[in-house]
Design an enzyme around this catalytic site. Structure first.
Site, mmCIF file in Angstrom:
data_model
loop_
_atom_site.group_PDB
_atom_site.id
_atom_site.type_symbol
_atom_site.label_atom_id
_atom_site.label_comp_id
_atom_site.label_asym_id
_atom_site.label_seq_id
_atom_site.Cartn_x
_atom_site.Cartn_y
_atom_site.Cartn_z
ATOM 1 N N HIS A 195 0.857 -1.200 0.000
ATOM 2 C CA HIS A 195 0.000 0.000 0.000
ATOM 3 C C HIS A 195 0.892 1.249 0.000
ATOM 4 O O HIS A 195 0.864 2.056 0.943
ATOM 5 C CB HIS A 195 -0.862 -0.064 1.264
ATOM 6 C CG HIS A 195 -2.048 0.820 1.287
ATOM 7 N ND1 HIS A 195 -1.971 2.191 1.216
ATOM 8 C CD2 HIS A 195 -3.366 0.536 1.393
ATOM 9 C CE1 HIS A 195 -3.189 2.702 1.300
ATOM 10 N NE2 HIS A 195 -4.047 1.713 1.400
ATOM 11 N N GLU A 292 -0.362 1.393 -5.597
ATOM 12 C CA GLU A 292 -0.165 0.134 -4.884
ATOM 13 C C GLU A 292 -0.083 -1.037 -5.849
ATOM 14 O O GLU A 292 -0.981 -1.227 -6.667
ATOM 15 C CB GLU A 292 -1.342 -0.079 -3.928
ATOM 16 C CG GLU A 292 -1.612 1.117 -3.037
ATOM 17 C CD GLU A 292 -2.942 1.030 -2.304
ATOM 18 O OE1 GLU A 292 -3.383 -0.085 -1.988
ATOM 19 O OE2 GLU A 292 -3.554 2.091 -2.072
#
Ligand code: TA6
Length: 316
Positions: A195, A292
């Site tokens: 992330h 991401e």
């Protein structure tokens, strides 16, 4: 993977995985060696107290690049290429209490990207990872972290697993290799992501390389994403963005609006997620974007099977 071979501190093996808050009372140095890579030398790693007294490691390459890694969450919180500024971003509301995940840098989403039956983005980002190996290859540090199941993870996801996370810092790049192994007696499946929070000036930020991808737009309803197709060559962030790009290419480019073009390439991270919270995070949305590498569709592993994915961030 071998274990730490010699230790210069009093602790036999630092930081066993644990969901509990863990303090480093003194600086620890370890020399980890393993089945070392060709041309590698052992690397002495210093574990120091980071924010909230959480243990962290700073890697430095001979060419002057630097990276900072918190063992809580196995989270790379800073990456400075040689002679450059930090290209990662940690949110001002990030807490370093050893309980909540660190909101910034490169948090792990595992074993669930979410939404889903367990906590959003899974538990790997709020467990303590262990250092199991470190070496230097041609002046570049390589650190390997490990996460294994324990009572905390099994209370949510009743499987035995090993995650190995290798971080390789070079002059102008930061690479990671994630290997998930099923150490259980039964099959399991998972979804996962890195992330990554990039520092950015959002009005000048853009992403190239995703044209033609199928999209799952989580705006307005994350639980019922809208299917679509990306038709833009250059994606900008004029408002809220929360979108999954399926079967994305193995390389995309991020212009962070601050003068850096960052190549984000991967092997086996099949999908990409773009996220900017816009005014939902008034204090900081102008200063970052999440790009991401993800695996949204489930990976199924039989006992003893492994899944490997590589991410390579670089600037020219
Ligand atoms: O990856 C995008 C996303 O899943 C968004 O839907 C939003 O929920 C965000 O992540 C939350 O990230 P955080 O780091 O706050 O858990």
């Amino acid at each position: 993977m071998s274990s730490v071979s010699s230790i210069v501190s009093l602790q036999p093996r630092i930081l066993p995985s644990s969901s509990n808050f863990l303090r480093v009372n003194r600086c620890c140095r370890i020399v980890a060696s393993a089945s070392m890579s060709k041309g590698a030398t052992p690397l002495e790693v210093e574990v120091t107290e980071g924010k909230g007294n959480l243990p962290k490691v700073v890697l430095k390459s001979d060419s002057g690049s630097e990276a900072e890694i918190y063992l809580f969450g196995g989270c790379v919180t800073s990456w400075k290429p040689a002679g450059g500024k930090d290209l990662l971003f940690v949110r001002p509301d990030a807490v370093f209490d050893g309980k909540k995940p660190i909101s910034g840098g490169i948090p792990h989403c595992f074993p669930q990207f979410g939404p889903g039956p367990i906590q959003q983005h899974g538990f790997a980002r709020n467990m303590n990872w262990s250092i199991i190996d470190s070496e230097k290859v041609e002046g570049n540090p390589v650190l390997t972290l490990e996460l294994k199941d324990e009572a905390y993870s099994r209370s949510m996801w009743d499987y035995s697993f090993q995650a190995l996370y290798k971080v390789i810092l070079k002059h102008k790049s930061l690479s990671t290799e994630l290997v998930i192994t099923n150490t259980a007696q039964k099959p399991f499946s998972f979804s996962t992501a890195l992330h990554t929070y990039f520092r950015a000036s959002i009005t000048g930020t853009s992403v190239k390389g995703l044209k033609g991808c199928k999209t799952l737009n989580k705006d307005p309803d994350p639980k019922n994403p809208l299917e679509g197709k990306e038709d833009r060559d250059v994606i900008t962030f004029p408002g809220f963005v929360d979108c999954i790009y399926l079967d994305a290419p193995s390389e995309i480019q991020l212009d962070n609006g601050l003068g850096d073009i960052i190549s984000i390439s991967n092997t086996n991270w099949l999908d990409t997620v773009l996220w900017n919270p816009y005014t939902q995070m008034e204090a900081c949305y102008r200063d970052f974007v999440c790009v991401e590498n993800a695996k949204i569709g489930k990976v199924q592993l039989e006992p003893a099977e492994s899944w490997t994915a590589l991410q390579h961030l670089s600037i020219s």
